[in-house]
Scaffold this active site. Structure first.
Site, PDB file in Angstrom:
ATOM      1  N   SER A 134     106.796  29.902 -66.619  1.00 48.06           N
ATOM      2  CA  SER A 134     107.879  30.807 -66.965  1.00 48.06           C
ATOM      3  C   SER A 134     107.363  32.235 -66.968  1.00 48.06           C
ATOM      4  O   SER A 134     106.186  32.479 -66.754  1.00 48.06           O
ATOM      5  CB  SER A 134     108.459  30.452 -68.335  1.00 48.06           C
ATOM      6  N   LYS A 135     108.269  33.171 -67.215  1.00 44.90           N
ATOM      7  CA  LYS A 135     107.890  34.590 -67.108  1.00 44.90           C
ATOM      8  C   LYS A 135     106.706  34.964 -67.986  1.00 44.90           C
ATOM      9  O   LYS A 135     105.936  35.843 -67.648  1.00 44.90           O
ATOM     10  CB  LYS A 135     109.059  35.533 -67.446  1.00 44.90           C
ATOM     11  N   ARG A 136     106.565  34.274 -69.107  1.00 46.55           N
ATOM     12  CA  ARG A 136     105.456  34.687 -69.969  1.00 46.55           C
ATOM     13  C   ARG A 136     104.094  34.358 -69.357  1.00 46.55           C
ATOM     14  O   ARG A 136     103.056  34.764 -69.870  1.00 46.55           O
ATOM     15  CB  ARG A 136     105.609  34.079 -71.371  1.00 46.55           C
ATOM     16  N   HIS A 137     104.096  33.613 -68.253  1.00 49.09           N
ATOM     17  CA  HIS A 137     102.836  33.362 -67.547  1.00 49.09           C
ATOM     18  C   HIS A 137     102.545  34.457 -66.524  1.00 49.09           C
ATOM     19  O   HIS A 137     101.616  34.338 -65.737  1.00 49.09           O
ATOM     20  CB  HIS A 137     102.888  32.018 -66.825  1.00 49.09           C
ATOM     21  N   GLY A 138     103.374  35.503 -66.499  1.00 46.81           N
ATOM     22  CA  GLY A 138     103.171  36.558 -65.505  1.00 46.81           C
ATOM     23  C   GLY A 138     104.135  36.381 -64.353  1.00 46.81           C
ATOM     24  O   GLY A 138     105.227  35.854 -64.531  1.00 46.81           O
TER      25      GLY A 138
END
Length: 474
Positions: A244-248
């Site tokens: 997800s976005k929190r992984h970059g």
RNA sequence: GGCCCCAUCGUCUAGAGGCCCAGGACACGGCCCUCUCAAGGCUGAAACACGGGUUCGAAUCCCGUUGGGGCCA
């Protein structure tokens, strides 16, 4: 064999335009595309935009752009009409009515509070919540429309990747086809779309495997043979949670903006969950020829940005100068640099940079000095390399360079070697101050090629500027 | 919570009972090459989750446990 394909292969990629194209979605699209091309079938693009509140035109445009960038061309789909769910509402209503008329579906008016209470009760008993069937035989003419699921028995999904997966009907409930406001549910739309588009193989994310038995029962109620199914594993972040976005960066366009080559992206995505022996690098033609859905792994894979960058560099290294020049131009413009008029020159510049960068943007950063004079010198390096000694050497070199008959890399190298020998120093001791003077840094492509590409006039201008800066330091 | 899926080096994977005291690739370490940085060559460390079976023999088959993921939400 379950994987033998029928005469006419028709597959689809069906994104929801509620966001950008994700790497997970891109891989699903790629597998569908490869399957279609391998079997000389049809690849269809369908937009699942029934969630009107979150779907936007911008997202549709971005998804199409990302697919085009990857080179995944579709045979049917937008901009042709009829490939968006919002254009197909009549179809869903018609099929729902058919099911109702045949007694395979029925209306239900159970209030949400009742359903919620039953769900809680089921949970307390540690059972799967299953609709009670209270409205099955009440002959209602309005409400939510539910599909009648057999009480007993088993539905087996013969998945091309996961093998047979059995679901007990006691775990399935009479699911809702149409909500009480008449809007169709996601699972129902998918079935109707896949049926009416004559989809032969449904290749989609693993997160839909649990919905598949419900859908198969719906196909059967409608009187159609279900397609083949292949559920592709999820892509995970480094923490083994769903990417997800929190992984970059996870949106395909983010990689495009980074200057990753689309060839590398396709190659990387293909190798994530699919393999062919020990081979790592595949041309598009090889992928089409070798791709087999049964070689796709059922287990989840962690997205490895580093390996993607390695592949991107591999493709960069193999690309010739003229092609690179063409790829580089839009990125140059975006970096605020003037696009050189001489594309052949840009191609030669790119050749010196390509094994020093993973992406097109890295290439531009590493070669910025080709396009503009250094605005400053690396301070630590200047401290070390711009000495009183080097001032005298610089003067001497400037004179020799002015007089050099041919301003070419071999001639420059010969000159530098001769000078180093005359001074009794190593070549590196002569090269580094010059490199710093010309590029502002201590690392660059081979110095003599750099000087030759910059040309005599520009080289001398930079050396004189460095000479002046050197003077100012004292 | 119920149901479903998954499980080989840190990561991507090869492996479809003996070819495996497990091969390749990325990343990491060392050496070589070298005008810098890279690239390249050679090389090193690094895995069959655990426990039971089945079998002459299991990374490969079966069961369970554990862990991770998904769906119901």
């Amino acid at each position: 064999m379950a994987s033998s394909a029928p005469a006419s292969v028709r597959v689809r990629f069906a994104p929801s335009p509620t966001g950008h194209l994700h790497v997970g979605g891109a891989r699903t699209a790629l597998f569908n595309w490869l399957f279609a091309r391998h079997h000389r079938g049809t690849f269809i693009l369908r937009i699942e935009d029934t969630d009107r509140s979150r779907s936007t035109e911008e997202h549709i445009g971005a998804i199409l752009d990302a697919l085009r960038w990857l080179g995944l061309d579709w045979d049917e789909g937008p901009p042709a009409p009829g490939y968006r769910q919002t254009e197909r509402l009549d179809l869903y209503r018609d099929h729902a009515e058919r099911l109702r008329a045949a007694g395979r579906a029925y209306y239900c008016d159970c209030p949400p509070e009742l359903l919620e209470a039953q769900r809680k009760a089921a949970e307390a008993r540690k059972e799967t919540f299953r609709y009670s069937g209270r409205c099955r035989d009440r002959g209602l003419t309005a409400g939510a429309l539910r599909l009648r699921i057999p009480d007993e028995g088993l539905t087996v999904v013969h998945d091309l990747i996961n093998g047979p997966v059995a679901f007990d009907h006691r775990q399935l409930d009479d699911w809702i086809l149409l909500r009480s406001d008449g809007t169709p549910t996601y699972n129902f739309c998918v079935v109707v779309d896949d049926v009416t588009m004559r989809i032969s193989h449904v290749i989609r994310g693993n997160d839909h495997l649990s919905n598949t038995p419900k859908q198969i029962l719906c196909y059967e109620a409608l009187g159609y043979a279900p397609p083949e199914f292949a559920h592709v594993s999820m892509i995970l972040g480094p923490d083994r949670h769903r990417l997800s976005k929190r992984h970059g960066a996870t949106a395909v366009e983010a990689f495009r903006d980074q200057g990753v080559l689309p060839e590398a992206m396709v190659n990387y995505l293909a190798r994530l969950g699919w393999s062919h022996g020990d081979q790592e690098i595949f041309t598009r033609e090889e992928l089409v020829a070798l791709f087999d859905i049964k070689d796709v792994s059922p287990s989840a894979a962690v997205f490895d940005h580093t390996k993607l960058l390695w592949l991107s560099q591999e493709y960069l290294k193999r690309m010739d100068g003229p092609t690179l020049a063409e790829r580089l131009e839009p990125y140059l413009a975006r970096a605020g640099l003037a696009v050189p008029g001489d594309r052949a020159w840009l191609g030669r510049v790119a050749d010196t940079l390509k094994e020093r960068a993973h992406t097109l943007t890295e290439m531009i950063e590493a070669g910025r000095f080709y396009f503009e004079r250094p605005t400053r010198y690396d301070p630590a390096a200047a401290q070390k390399l711009f000495t009183g000694e080097s001032a005298a050497r610089l003067d001497r070199l400037i004179r020799r360079l002015e007089a050099l008959p041919e301003f070419t890399a071999p001639a420059l190298e010969a000159l530098f070697r001769e000078q180093a020998a005359a001074l009794g120093v190593k070549l590196v001791d002569l090269a580094q101050p010059i490199r710093l003077a010309v590029t502002g840094r201590t690392a660059s492509p081979p110095l003599f090629e750099v000087l030759a590409l910059l040309g005599r006039e520009e080289t001398l201008a930079r050396l004189r500027a460095a000479r002046a800066a050197l003077e100012a330091r004292r």
